[in-house]
Design a protein around this motif. Structure first.
Motif, PDB file in Angstrom:
ATOM      1  N   CYS A 287       6.007  21.197 -12.172  1.00 49.71           N
ATOM      2  CA  CYS A 287       5.117  20.464 -13.072  1.00 49.71           C
ATOM      3  C   CYS A 287       4.035  19.737 -12.280  1.00 49.71           C
ATOM      4  O   CYS A 287       4.265  19.321 -11.144  1.00 49.71           O
ATOM      5  N   LEU A 288       2.872  19.580 -12.882  1.00 47.85           N
ATOM      6  CA  LEU A 288       1.795  18.817 -12.269  1.00 47.85           C
ATOM      7  C   LEU A 288       1.879  17.374 -12.747  1.00 47.85           C
ATOM      8  O   LEU A 288       1.830  17.108 -13.950  1.00 47.85           O
ATOM      9  N   LEU A 289       2.000  16.442 -11.797  1.00 45.96           N
ATOM     10  CA  LEU A 289       2.143  15.028 -12.119  1.00 45.96           C
ATOM     11  C   LEU A 289       0.920  14.248 -11.650  1.00 45.96           C
ATOM     12  O   LEU A 289       0.406  14.488 -10.552  1.00 45.96           O
ATOM     13  N   ASN A 290       0.484  13.305 -12.467  1.00 45.97           N
ATOM     14  CA  ASN A 290      -0.581  12.395 -12.071  1.00 45.97           C
ATOM     15  C   ASN A 290       0.048  11.149 -11.452  1.00 45.97           C
ATOM     16  O   ASN A 290       0.892  10.504 -12.071  1.00 45.97           O
ATOM     17  N   ILE A 291      -0.356  10.818 -10.240  1.00 43.95           N
ATOM     18  CA  ILE A 291       0.146   9.619  -9.576  1.00 43.95           C
ATOM     19  C   ILE A 291      -1.028   8.811  -9.027  1.00 43.95           C
ATOM     20  O   ILE A 291      -2.165   9.295  -8.982  1.00 43.95           O
ATOM     21  N   SER A 292      -0.747   7.594  -8.618  1.00 48.88           N
ATOM     22  CA  SER A 292      -1.780   6.716  -8.062  1.00 48.88           C
ATOM     23  C   SER A 292      -1.484   6.441  -6.588  1.00 48.88           C
ATOM     24  O   SER A 292      -0.326   6.237  -6.216  1.00 48.88           O
ATOM     25  N   ILE A 293      -2.515   6.430  -5.772  1.00 43.93           N
ATOM     26  CA  ILE A 293      -2.370   6.005  -4.388  1.00 43.93           C
ATOM     27  C   ILE A 293      -3.347   4.857  -4.137  1.00 43.93           C
ATOM     28  O   ILE A 293      -4.407   4.778  -4.746  1.00 43.93           O
ATOM     29  N   GLY A 294      -2.951   3.938  -3.259  1.00 48.52           N
ATOM     30  CA  GLY A 294      -3.789   2.776  -2.993  1.00 48.52           C
ATOM     31  C   GLY A 294      -2.933   1.538  -2.816  1.00 48.52           C
ATOM     32  O   GLY A 294      -1.772   1.626  -2.405  1.00 48.52           O
ATOM     33  N   MET A 295      -3.487   0.382  -3.166  1.00 48.66           N
ATOM     34  CA  MET A 295      -2.779  -0.878  -2.963  1.00 48.66           C
ATOM     35  C   MET A 295      -2.325  -1.491  -4.286  1.00 48.66           C
ATOM     36  O   MET A 295      -2.925  -1.256  -5.335  1.00 48.66           O
TER      37      MET A 295
ATOM     38  N   GLY B 163       6.765   6.465  -4.383  1.00 47.72           N
ATOM     39  CA  GLY B 163       7.074   5.042  -4.398  1.00 47.72           C
ATOM     40  C   GLY B 163       7.301   4.359  -3.074  1.00 47.72           C
ATOM     41  O   GLY B 163       7.578   3.153  -3.037  1.00 47.72           O
ATOM     42  N   LEU B 164       7.180   5.077  -1.960  1.00 45.94           N
ATOM     43  CA  LEU B 164       7.337   4.438  -0.656  1.00 45.94           C
ATOM     44  C   LEU B 164       6.079   3.638  -0.348  1.00 45.94           C
ATOM     45  O   LEU B 164       4.960   4.141  -0.504  1.00 45.94           O
ATOM     46  N   VAL B 165       6.264   2.375   0.092  1.00 43.20           N
ATOM     47  CA  VAL B 165       5.109   1.508   0.326  1.00 43.20           C
ATOM     48  C   VAL B 165       5.176   0.837   1.691  1.00 43.20           C
ATOM     49  O   VAL B 165       6.250   0.659   2.259  1.00 43.20           O
ATOM     50  N   ASP B 166       4.014   0.467   2.186  1.00 46.74           N
ATOM     51  CA  ASP B 166       3.888  -0.351   3.387  1.00 46.74           C
ATOM     52  C   ASP B 166       3.498  -1.757   2.960  1.00 46.74           C
ATOM     53  O   ASP B 166       2.791  -1.954   1.965  1.00 46.74           O
ATOM     54  N   LEU B 167       3.944  -2.737   3.721  1.00 43.42           N
ATOM     55  CA  LEU B 167       3.581  -4.128   3.449  1.00 43.42           C
ATOM     56  C   LEU B 167       2.258  -4.442   4.144  1.00 43.42           C
ATOM     57  O   LEU B 167       2.149  -4.353   5.366  1.00 43.42           O
ATOM     58  N   VAL B 168       1.257  -4.835   3.356  1.00 41.53           N
ATOM     59  CA  VAL B 168      -0.067  -5.129   3.890  1.00 41.53           C
ATOM     60  C   VAL B 168      -0.233  -6.620   4.164  1.00 41.53           C
ATOM     61  O   VAL B 168      -0.738  -7.026   5.206  1.00 41.53           O
ATOM     62  N   ALA B 169       0.196  -7.458   3.219  1.00 43.49           N
ATOM     63  CA  ALA B 169       0.004  -8.911   3.366  1.00 43.49           C
ATOM     64  C   ALA B 169       1.019  -9.648   2.511  1.00 43.49           C
ATOM     65  O   ALA B 169       1.537  -9.124   1.523  1.00 43.49           O
ATOM     66  N   GLN B 170       1.273 -10.910   2.895  1.00 49.71           N
ATOM     67  CA  GLN B 170       2.161 -11.781   2.135  1.00 49.71           C
ATOM     68  C   GLN B 170       1.439 -13.093   1.805  1.00 49.71           C
ATOM     69  O   GLN B 170       0.781 -13.680   2.663  1.00 49.71           O
ATOM     70  N   ASP B 171       1.563 -13.509   0.562  1.00 52.42           N
ATOM     71  CA  ASP B 171       1.097 -14.823   0.112  1.00 52.42           C
ATOM     72  C   ASP B 171      -0.355 -15.114   0.500  1.00 52.42           C
ATOM     73  O   ASP B 171      -0.683 -16.209   0.965  1.00 52.42           O
ATOM     74  N   LEU B 172      -1.226 -14.126   0.296  1.00 50.70           N
ATOM     75  CA  LEU B 172      -2.624 -14.328   0.645  1.00 50.70           C
ATOM     76  C   LEU B 172      -3.546 -14.326  -0.564  1.00 50.70           C
ATOM     77  O   LEU B 172      -4.743 -14.180  -0.427  1.00 50.70           O
ATOM     78  N   PHE B 173      -2.973 -14.480  -1.740  1.00 52.03           N
ATOM     79  CA  PHE B 173      -3.813 -14.496  -2.946  1.00 52.03           C
ATOM     80  C   PHE B 173      -3.250 -15.503  -3.942  1.00 52.03           C
ATOM     81  O   PHE B 173      -2.160 -16.038  -3.725  1.00 52.03           O
TER      82      PHE B 173
ATOM     83  N   LYS C 140       0.860  -1.181   0.000  1.00 49.70           N
ATOM     84  CA  LYS C 140       0.000   0.000   0.000  1.00 49.70           C
ATOM     85  C   LYS C 140       0.898   1.233   0.000  1.00 49.70           C
ATOM     86  O   LYS C 140       1.882   1.286   0.748  1.00 49.70           O
ATOM     87  N   THR C 141       0.570   2.199  -0.834  1.00 49.51           N
ATOM     88  CA  THR C 141       1.381   3.412  -0.856  1.00 49.51           C
ATOM     89  C   THR C 141       1.349   4.067   0.527  1.00 49.51           C
ATOM     90  O   THR C 141       0.294   4.194   1.144  1.00 49.51           O
ATOM     91  N   ALA C 142       2.522   4.457   1.005  1.00 51.05           N
ATOM     92  CA  ALA C 142       2.649   5.016   2.356  1.00 51.05           C
ATOM     93  C   ALA C 142       2.041   6.407   2.425  1.00 51.05           C
ATOM     94  O   ALA C 142       1.887   7.083   1.399  1.00 51.05           O
ATOM     95  N   PRO C 143       1.686   6.871   3.626  1.00 49.62           N
ATOM     96  CA  PRO C 143       1.173   8.240   3.775  1.00 49.62           C
ATOM     97  C   PRO C 143       2.141   9.255   3.170  1.00 49.62           C
ATOM     98  O   PRO C 143       3.347   9.172   3.376  1.00 49.62           O
ATOM     99  N   GLY C 144       1.607  10.180   2.400  1.00 50.66           N
ATOM    100  CA  GLY C 144       2.429  11.209   1.781  1.00 50.66           C
ATOM    101  C   GLY C 144       3.131  10.775   0.518  1.00 50.66           C
ATOM    102  O   GLY C 144       3.841  11.564  -0.104  1.00 50.66           O
TER     103      GLY C 144
END
Length: 236
Positions: free
Chosen positions: A191-199, A226-236, A120-124
């Motif tokens: 510049c204005l950049l389009n980015i995605s936040i979420g999982m 690009g900083l991310v948090d780990l939400v889950a491992q091997d659950l899908f 999951k993308t980290a806060p900020g």
């Protein structure tokens, strides 16, 4: 406290200053020479921010910077020591402000043990996917619901993996798809950049997933994305 809306470049300048002053600047070129791949990422988290057209007004004179680097003495230790040397030194900001590094907390990163994870993308932070056109010297940015997003993201991740030293066979096996994402527009170097936040659901070699987790994912991962948090491992 007021800081510019285009704030990431301020913290990049802080990182460069820290490296310039650490051991007489001998480590600066290790991270900022030419287009050398950088194995770190950061994000900035504000307290009670009020976003305006060209500035951010903070409800409290505090902010937090999340910084991560690969678990390598040549990277993480150098950056840690560089930041230590900046403690209690005033760093000038726009709008006649300044910031002072008061406290550094070290948090041990989780170990990835499978080849399937959900990040999951980290806060900020947020996922930046850039395609550079050498002929026009222009950039295109893609977000999760663009038709070409999956293709462009794979190209970016494969390139990042190979530049980090992973072989082509490992890089070619990366699989990634967005989950519950949304588009955000940010200002970066004017510049204005389009980015995605979420999982993000990712599948790759375990060591490569660890690298992405520690170094950040995607384009401009050393510039506040690009900083991310780990939400889950091997659950899908």
């Amino acid at each position: 406290m007021i800081i510019p809306l285009d704030y990431r470049k301020v913290f990049i300048a802080f990182i460069k200053k820290a490296l310039t002053e650490a051991k007489g600047g001998e480590y600066f070129e290790k991270f900022y020479r030419d287009t050398l791949a950088k194995s770190f990422s950061f994000s900035v988290v504000f307290k009670q921010p009020d976003f305006k057209k060209d500035k951010i007004i903070l409800g409290a004179n505090q902010l937090k910077v999340l910084f991560t680097a690969i678990d390598d003495a040549q990277v993480s230790l150098i950056m840690y020591m560089a930041f230590i040397e900046q403690k209690n030194k005033a760093f000038p900001l726009p709008f006649e402000n300044e910031m002072v590094l008061r406290t550094i907390y070290e948090k041990k990163a989780e170990k990835i043990e499978t080849n399937k994870v959900i990040f999951k993308t980290a806060p900020g932070s947020g996922l930046c996917v850039r395609e550079h056109n050498r002929e026009t010297n222009g950039d295109n940015y893609y977000v999760f619901n663009d038709e070409a997003f999956t293709e462009k993201l794979f190209t970016v991740l494969r390139s990042q993996a190979e530049r980090a030293g992973f072989n082509k066979q490992v890089a070619e096996k990366i699989r990634c798809k967005p989950l519950n994402c949304k588009k955000v527009v940010v200002k970066h170097y004017g510049c204005l950049l389009n980015i995605s936040i979420g999982m993000l659901q990712m599948e790759a070699d375990v060591k490569l997933l660890q690298y992405f987790y520690d170094a950040g994912i995607g384009s401009r991962h050393s510039a506040g994305f690009g900083l991310v948090d780990l939400v889950a491992q091997d659950l899908f």
